[in-house]
Design a protein around this motif. Structure first.
Motif, PDB file in Angstrom:
ATOM      1  N   GLY A  71      19.437  14.089  -5.776  1.00 43.43           N
ATOM      2  CA  GLY A  71      18.181  14.752  -5.465  1.00 43.43           C
ATOM      3  C   GLY A  71      16.976  13.901  -5.807  1.00 43.43           C
ATOM      4  O   GLY A  71      15.956  13.937  -5.110  1.00 43.43           O
ATOM      5  N   SER A  72      17.075  13.123  -6.882  1.00 46.14           N
ATOM      6  CA  SER A  72      15.954  12.263  -7.277  1.00 46.14           C
ATOM      7  C   SER A  72      15.673  11.203  -6.216  1.00 46.14           C
ATOM      8  O   SER A  72      14.511  10.889  -5.935  1.00 46.14           O
ATOM      9  CB  SER A  72      16.246  11.602  -8.627  1.00 46.14           C
ATOM     10  N   GLU A  73      16.737  10.655  -5.634  1.00 42.97           N
ATOM     11  CA  GLU A  73      16.523   9.685  -4.551  1.00 42.97           C
ATOM     12  C   GLU A  73      15.847  10.353  -3.365  1.00 42.97           C
ATOM     13  O   GLU A  73      14.953   9.774  -2.736  1.00 42.97           O
ATOM     14  CB  GLU A  73      17.846   9.064  -4.097  1.00 42.97           C
ATOM     15  N   ALA A  74      16.246  11.571  -3.069  1.00 47.61           N
ATOM     16  CA  ALA A  74      15.635  12.297  -1.955  1.00 47.61           C
ATOM     17  C   ALA A  74      14.147  12.515  -2.215  1.00 47.61           C
ATOM     18  O   ALA A  74      13.309  12.354  -1.313  1.00 47.61           O
ATOM     19  CB  ALA A  74      16.352  13.626  -1.740  1.00 47.61           C
ATOM     20  N   ASP A  75      13.784  12.884  -3.440  1.00 49.89           N
ATOM     21  CA  ASP A  75      12.371  13.037  -3.797  1.00 49.89           C
ATOM     22  C   ASP A  75      11.618  11.722  -3.616  1.00 49.89           C
ATOM     23  O   ASP A  75      10.521  11.683  -3.052  1.00 49.89           O
ATOM     24  CB  ASP A  75      12.237  13.489  -5.256  1.00 49.89           C
ATOM     25  N   ASN A  76      12.200  10.649  -4.132  1.00 51.54           N
ATOM     26  CA  ASN A  76      11.549   9.342  -4.035  1.00 51.54           C
ATOM     27  C   ASN A  76      11.402   8.899  -2.584  1.00 51.54           C
ATOM     28  O   ASN A  76      10.356   8.362  -2.193  1.00 51.54           O
ATOM     29  CB  ASN A  76      12.339   8.304  -4.831  1.00 51.54           C
ATOM     30  N   HIS A 100       9.539  18.201 -11.016  1.00 51.69           N
ATOM     31  CA  HIS A 100      10.584  17.398 -11.657  1.00 51.69           C
ATOM     32  C   HIS A 100      10.044  15.983 -11.856  1.00 51.69           C
ATOM     33  O   HIS A 100       9.194  15.507 -11.107  1.00 51.69           O
ATOM     34  CB  HIS A 100      11.821  17.372 -10.753  1.00 51.69           C
ATOM     35  N   HIS A 101      10.559  15.307 -12.882  1.00 55.22           N
ATOM     36  CA  HIS A 101      10.054  13.959 -13.162  1.00 55.22           C
ATOM     37  C   HIS A 101      10.327  12.975 -12.021  1.00 55.22           C
ATOM     38  O   HIS A 101       9.651  11.947 -11.911  1.00 55.22           O
ATOM     39  CB  HIS A 101      10.664  13.430 -14.465  1.00 55.22           C
ATOM     40  N   ALA A 102      11.289  13.264 -11.173  1.00 56.77           N
ATOM     41  CA  ALA A 102      11.526  12.393 -10.018  1.00 56.77           C
ATOM     42  C   ALA A 102      10.280  12.339  -9.137  1.00 56.77           C
ATOM     43  O   ALA A 102       9.958  11.287  -8.566  1.00 56.77           O
ATOM     44  CB  ALA A 102      12.727  12.897  -9.206  1.00 56.77           C
ATOM     45  N   PHE A 109       3.739   6.031 -10.093  1.00 60.38           N
ATOM     46  CA  PHE A 109       3.897   4.669  -9.555  1.00 60.38           C
ATOM     47  C   PHE A 109       2.906   4.427  -8.421  1.00 60.38           C
ATOM     48  O   PHE A 109       2.276   3.362  -8.355  1.00 60.38           O
ATOM     49  CB  PHE A 109       5.331   4.480  -9.052  1.00 60.38           C
ATOM     50  N   LEU A 110       2.767   5.411  -7.540  1.00 63.42           N
ATOM     51  CA  LEU A 110       1.827   5.253  -6.429  1.00 63.42           C
ATOM     52  C   LEU A 110       0.391   5.139  -6.924  1.00 63.42           C
ATOM     53  O   LEU A 110      -0.415   4.393  -6.354  1.00 63.42           O
ATOM     54  CB  LEU A 110       1.962   6.428  -5.460  1.00 63.42           C
ATOM     55  N   GLU A 111       0.069   5.867  -7.987  1.00 65.77           N
ATOM     56  CA  GLU A 111      -1.291   5.787  -8.543  1.00 65.77           C
ATOM     57  C   GLU A 111      -1.604   4.375  -9.013  1.00 65.77           C
ATOM     58  O   GLU A 111      -2.754   3.917  -8.940  1.00 65.77           O
ATOM     59  CB  GLU A 111      -1.447   6.772  -9.696  1.00 65.77           C
TER      60      GLU A 111
END
Length: 389
Positions: A71-76, A100-102, A109-111
């Motif tokens: 799921g974290s990869e999907a969020d990213n 979620h922290h993901a 990171f984008l910021e």
């Protein structure tokens, strides 16, 4: 010793039917789905069937489901893919403080790379105010991401209303549905969402496999490069056995959802009622009316949640003091902080989550153990309960 597992939001056991479906793909049916000979074609058929099963659970088309490693990869993938694809249109993203922290770490990171992120506050029940979302939108906003069900307090967000606001402004809408999948009915078309993250191990499937729903016709940048797998959208040989397990878990979830929700809701309510009625100075965090069917996030005043967890563990009971991804952190829960819970009370919070294999007898055992543990810890606490914190 009796063993009681009450941490289903951290992970679930793999159901026997799921394991049985997976096993042949470790041995007899080991072909690469990209191979053109018969063993590969057989694997490709299994991959397609799993995609159909997951798509059916969320009322999507199979070609809108792309398997990931978690799921974290999907969020990213959702946030980075959208940000990169739409960078010429704007650099502003809206999310919430309780994600979620993901999602939070991806946005951080984008910021650092020129994007602006607005983190919406939530109401005391953990839900987003649609007016707050409207007020946060700018002419540079390219993505809105709000999780469907919070992983710590179980609050269910008004996703359909929030997605409609995004659509009205021509903005992509993503939701992390890892905790929502199979716990509340999901129809991606009716909800009007563009991107949605999922994970198998929350629905009695295996760990190490997730999926991203990408609405038909929507193009976001690829996250993994190097091959033509997943219809050219996600490189890497597919984790076939686990994907088959995900598909089977989705099929079971769709067939059993009504009973699953009824069973979990009844036990959750029974657990909450017994704790709040029989243990003084306790309160429930998150929405009561809009809540994950298995989640009971409860604060025990004047004592530490970690102490409760460890003493429950000695009695064979597994619970959590927060989300599994942050349970080793000494920092107070960012979710409870966003809900306005005082720091000292945050540290006295325990998350109980019931599931398909939980019984009423399990709940009775847990409550009796809790009463003994809480009384003992409060007797040792330097805090005077009559004066508060």
């Amino acid at each position: 010793m009796r063993q009681v597992y009450l941490d289903y939001s951290a992970t679930t056991p793999v159901k026997e039917e799921v394991l049985s479906a997976m096993l042949p793909y470790f041995t007899q049916k080991f072909g690469n789905p990209s191979s053109l000979y018969s063993q590969g074609l057989e694997s490709k058929e299994a991959l397609d069937e799993a995609r159909r099963q997951v798509a059916s659970l969320i009322h999507a088309e199979p070609r809108e489901v792309f398997f990931t490693g978690c799921g974290s990869e999907a969020d990213n993938w959702a946030v980075f893919g959208a940000a990169n694809a739409l960078k010429d249109r704007g650099n502003h993203i809206i999310t919430t403080r309780i994600e979620h922290h993901a999602m939070l770490h991806a946005c951080a990171f984008l910021e650092k790379n020129g994007y602006e992120v607005t983190y919406l506050d939530v109401q005391p029940d953990g839900r987003v105010d649609p007016e707050a979302l409207k007020n946060a939108i700018t002419d540079k906003t390219i993505l809105i991401s709000v999780m469907m069900v919070n992983n710590e307090v179980g609050s269910v967000e008004p996703i359909k209303e929030l997605a409609a606001i995004a659509k009205e402004h021509g903005i992509l809408f993503h939701t992390d549905a890892v905790q929502a999948l199979a716990n509340i009915p999901i129809d991606v078309k009716e909800l009007g969402i563009d991107l949605m993250s999922m994970s198998a191990h929350k629905i009695y499937g295996p760990k190490g496999v997730g999926a991203l729903y990408i609405r038909k016709g929507l193009r976001i940048s690829n996250y993994l490069h190097g091959g033509a797998q997943e219809m050219g959208r996600r490189a890497g040989t597919e984790n076939l056995a686990s994907i088959v397990g995900f598909g089977k878990a989705a099929e079971l979830a769709e067939r059993q959802m009504e009973e699953h929700i009824r069973h979990c809701s009844e036990l959750r309510d029974y657990l909450i009622q017994r704790i709040t009625d029989e243990i003084p100075d306790t309160f429930v965090n998150g929405s009561i009316d809009y809540r994950h069917p298995g989640n009971a996030n409860i604060t025990f005043k004047y004592i530490e949640g970690e102490s409760i967890l460890l003493l429950l563990d000695f009695k064979g009971i597994a619970v959590s003091t927060g989300s599994a991804c942050s349970s080793k952190s000494l920092e107070p829960s960012h979710v409870l902080t966003a809900l306005g819970v005082p720091v000292e009370m945050i540290h006295g919070t325990v998350r109980f989550t019931v599931g398909d294999f939980t019984t009423k007898e399990d709940i009775d055992y847990v409550v009796e153990c809790l009463k003994e543990i809480v009384e003992k810890l409060r007797a040792l606490s330097p805090v005077n309960g009559e004066k508060g914190w």
